[in-house]
Design a protein around this motif. Structure first.
Motif, PDB file in Angstrom:
ATOM      1  N   CYS A   1       1.255  -0.795  -0.104  1.00 43.21           N
ATOM      2  CA  CYS A   1       0.284   0.172  -0.220  1.00 43.21           C
ATOM      3  C   CYS A   1       1.164   1.239  -0.210  1.00 43.21           C
ATOM      4  CB  CYS A   1      -1.216   0.114   1.134  1.00 43.21           C
ATOM      5  SG  CYS A   1      -1.966  -1.612   1.458  1.00 43.21           S
ATOM      6  N   GLY A   2       0.220   2.588  -0.669  1.00 41.16           N
ATOM      7  CA  GLY A   2       1.513   3.454  -0.300  1.00 41.16           C
ATOM      8  C   GLY A   2      -0.145   4.309   0.420  1.00 41.16           C
ATOM      9  N   LYS A   3       1.263   5.707   0.600  1.00 47.09           N
ATOM     10  CA  LYS A   3      -0.088   6.986   0.570  1.00 47.09           C
ATOM     11  C   LYS A   3      -1.328   7.085   0.274  1.00 47.09           C
ATOM     12  CE  LYS A   3      -0.135  12.116   0.630  1.00 47.09           C
ATOM     13  NZ  LYS A   3      -0.184  13.425  -0.234  1.00 47.09           N
ATOM     14  N   ASP A   4      -2.171   6.530  -0.738  1.00 46.25           N
ATOM     15  CA  ASP A   4      -3.407   6.701  -0.848  1.00 46.25           C
ATOM     16  C   ASP A   4      -4.072   5.959  -0.402  1.00 46.25           C
ATOM     17  OD1 ASP A   4      -2.838   8.705  -2.820  1.00 46.25           O
ATOM     18  OD2 ASP A   4      -3.414   8.119  -4.498  1.00 46.25           O
ATOM     19  N   GLN A   5      -3.796   4.380  -0.754  1.00 45.98           N
ATOM     20  CA  GLN A   5      -4.158   3.437   0.479  1.00 45.98           C
ATOM     21  C   GLN A   5      -4.290   3.132   1.891  1.00 45.98           C
ATOM     22  OE1 GLN A   5      -1.904   3.123  -2.320  1.00 45.98           O
ATOM     23  NE2 GLN A   5      -2.126   1.388  -3.701  1.00 45.98           N
ATOM     24  N   LEU A   6      -3.123   4.064   2.061  1.00 49.46           N
ATOM     25  CA  LEU A   6      -2.844   4.392   3.493  1.00 49.46           C
ATOM     26  C   LEU A   6      -3.887   5.208   3.949  1.00 49.46           C
ATOM     27  CD1 LEU A   6      -1.945   4.259   6.044  1.00 49.46           C
ATOM     28  CD2 LEU A   6      -0.543   6.314   5.356  1.00 49.46           C
ATOM     29  N   LEU A   7      -3.943   6.299   3.426  1.00 52.21           N
ATOM     30  CA  LEU A   7      -5.541   7.416   3.832  1.00 52.21           C
ATOM     31  C   LEU A   7      -6.682   6.738   3.418  1.00 52.21           C
ATOM     32  CD1 LEU A   7      -3.596  10.505   2.337  1.00 52.21           C
ATOM     33  CD2 LEU A   7      -3.934   9.755   4.683  1.00 52.21           C
ATOM     34  N   GLU A   8      -7.161   6.051   2.652  1.00 49.95           N
ATOM     35  CA  GLU A   8      -7.946   5.709   2.264  1.00 49.95           C
ATOM     36  C   GLU A   8      -8.300   4.921   3.570  1.00 49.95           C
ATOM     37  OE1 GLU A   8      -8.648   3.171  -1.523  1.00 49.95           O
ATOM     38  OE2 GLU A   8      -7.988   5.798  -2.737  1.00 49.95           O
ATOM     39  N   SER A   9      -7.409   3.933   4.023  1.00 45.44           N
ATOM     40  CA  SER A   9      -7.662   2.785   5.275  1.00 45.44           C
ATOM     41  C   SER A   9      -8.088   3.398   6.599  1.00 45.44           C
ATOM     42  CB  SER A   9      -6.449   2.525   5.189  1.00 45.44           C
ATOM     43  OG  SER A   9      -6.217   0.672   4.057  1.00 45.44           O
ATOM     44  N   LEU A  10      -7.833   4.593   6.707  1.00 46.24           N
ATOM     45  CA  LEU A  10      -7.755   5.567   7.468  1.00 46.24           C
ATOM     46  C   LEU A  10      -8.980   5.653   7.749  1.00 46.24           C
ATOM     47  CD1 LEU A  10      -4.010   6.594   8.004  1.00 46.24           C
ATOM     48  CD2 LEU A  10      -5.104   5.419   8.974  1.00 46.24           C
ATOM     49  N   ILE A  11     -10.084   6.685   6.737  1.00 48.74           N
ATOM     50  CA  ILE A  11     -10.618   6.897   7.310  1.00 48.74           C
ATOM     51  C   ILE A  11     -11.845   5.933   6.908  1.00 48.74           C
ATOM     52  CG2 ILE A  11     -12.435   8.322   4.920  1.00 48.74           C
ATOM     53  CD1 ILE A  11     -10.361   9.146   3.336  1.00 48.74           C
ATOM     54  N   GLU A  12     -11.811   4.566   6.035  1.00 50.86           N
ATOM     55  CA  GLU A  12     -12.647   3.681   5.960  1.00 50.86           C
ATOM     56  C   GLU A  12     -12.826   3.099   8.057  1.00 50.86           C
ATOM     57  OE1 GLU A  12     -11.440  -1.441   4.805  1.00 50.86           O
ATOM     58  OE2 GLU A  12     -11.860   0.100   3.387  1.00 50.86           O
ATOM     59  N   TRP A  13     -10.938   3.326   8.880  1.00 54.32           N
ATOM     60  CA  TRP A  13     -11.308   2.679  10.052  1.00 54.32           C
ATOM     61  C   TRP A  13     -11.798   4.102  10.867  1.00 54.32           C
ATOM     62  CZ3 TRP A  13      -5.883   0.857   9.114  1.00 54.32           C
ATOM     63  CH2 TRP A  13      -6.350  -0.701   8.514  1.00 54.32           C
ATOM     64  N   GLY A  14     -12.891   4.186   9.954  1.00 53.64           N
ATOM     65  CA  GLY A  14     -13.063   6.102  11.452  1.00 53.64           C
ATOM     66  C   GLY A  14     -11.976   6.899  11.662  1.00 53.64           C
ATOM     67  N   ILE A  15     -10.522   6.738  11.112  1.00 57.06           N
ATOM     68  CA  ILE A  15      -9.539   7.119  12.178  1.00 57.06           C
ATOM     69  C   ILE A  15      -9.238   8.820  10.809  1.00 57.06           C
ATOM     70  CG2 ILE A  15      -6.813   7.540  12.380  1.00 57.06           C
ATOM     71  CD1 ILE A  15      -7.275   4.369  12.611  1.00 57.06           C
ATOM     72  N   THR A  16      -9.384   9.710  12.094  1.00 59.75           N
ATOM     73  CA  THR A  16      -8.878  11.067  11.948  1.00 59.75           C
ATOM     74  C   THR A  16      -8.186  11.380  11.470  1.00 59.75           C
ATOM     75  OG1 THR A  16     -11.225  11.785  12.414  1.00 59.75           O
ATOM     76  CG2 THR A  16     -10.270  13.593  12.332  1.00 59.75           C
ATOM     77  N   THR A  17      -7.581  12.436  10.339  1.00 62.25           N
ATOM     78  CA  THR A  17      -6.280  12.594  10.375  1.00 62.25           C
ATOM     79  C   THR A  17      -6.202  13.858  10.106  1.00 62.25           C
ATOM     80  OG1 THR A  17      -5.724  11.333   8.027  1.00 62.25           O
ATOM     81  CG2 THR A  17      -5.315   9.809   9.765  1.00 62.25           C
ATOM     82  N   ASP A  18      -5.321  14.382   9.477  1.00 66.23           N
ATOM     83  CA  ASP A  18      -5.021  15.718   8.931  1.00 66.23           C
ATOM     84  C   ASP A  18      -3.656  16.015   8.136  1.00 66.23           C
ATOM     85  OD1 ASP A  18      -3.175  18.112  10.584  1.00 66.23           O
ATOM     86  OD2 ASP A  18      -4.383  16.397  11.878  1.00 66.23           O
ATOM     87  N   THR A  19      -3.232  16.088   6.824  1.00 61.69           N
ATOM     88  CA  THR A  19      -2.241  15.476   6.218  1.00 61.69           C
ATOM     89  C   THR A  19      -1.649  16.967   5.757  1.00 61.69           C
ATOM     90  OG1 THR A  19      -2.871  13.082   5.453  1.00 61.69           O
ATOM     91  CG2 THR A  19      -1.213  14.470   4.299  1.00 61.69           C
TER      92      THR A  19
END
Length: 171
Positions: A7-25
């Motif tokens: 997984c790269g950046k896009d897949q990581l950020l998609e996984s975080l959203i899917e898991w309900g983890i809020t982030t800011d980049t």
């Protein structure tokens, strides 16, 4: 650049959203050291993480993460972890193979690619107790992604990684 099966950046950020983890980049120029990254993250609410990918004499792998200003000596870390024979930096080829990362982009998020749990995560407790948000590279060193300690705990649960939490003394 991640290997095709990682997984790269896009897949990581998609996984975080899917898991309900809020982030800011925050996007920034390519950086290879903590010192190079600090000007781009110094005004953010949170702490930038230092990450070191290591191996021991038996070729067991460790990812050590602490606040960016933590001073750590590999010999002291080996004693804390009770690793006989000491710790040394792991080869970049192993970093790429196991975590899908390259030097300059080492990050806790690489554990998303460690499907066989070959890497032991070692966290300085300060990341979980003293930081409102921790910033790590999102698989690339041209951005930094902030996550709360609670979000980090959920990420580790989702990736199946139980952290080894240690206390690095202040110097």
């Amino acid at each position: 650049m991640a290997a095709p099966d990682h997984c790269g950046k896009d897949q990581l950020l998609e996984s975080l959203i899917e898991w309900g983890i809020t982030t800011d980049t925050v996007e920034h120029p390519e950086v290879f050291t903590v010192e190079q990254a600090l000007p781009y993250v110094k005004d953010l609410d949170g702490t930038f993480a230092k990450n070191i990918f290591l191996r021991d004499k038996k070729k067991r792998l460790y990812l050590f993460c602490a606040p960016h200003d933590t001073e750590v000596k590999l010999n002291d870390l080996a004693k804390i972890l009770k690793v006989s024979g000491g710790l040394r930096f792991a080869d970049e080829s192993v970093l790429t193979e196991k975590l899908g990362l390259r030097q300059g982009a080492v990050t806790v998020f690489g554990l998303l690619n460690d499907k066989t749990n070959d890497v032991t995560l070692v966290l300085d407790r300060k990341l979980l107790t003293l930081c409102s948000k921790i910033y790590w590279h999102p698989m690339v060193n041209t951005a930094s992604t902030g996550i709360t300690p609670e979000g980090l705990t959920l990420f580790l649960q989702k990736t199946g990684h139980e952290p080894h939490i240690i206390d690095i003394p202040d110097t």
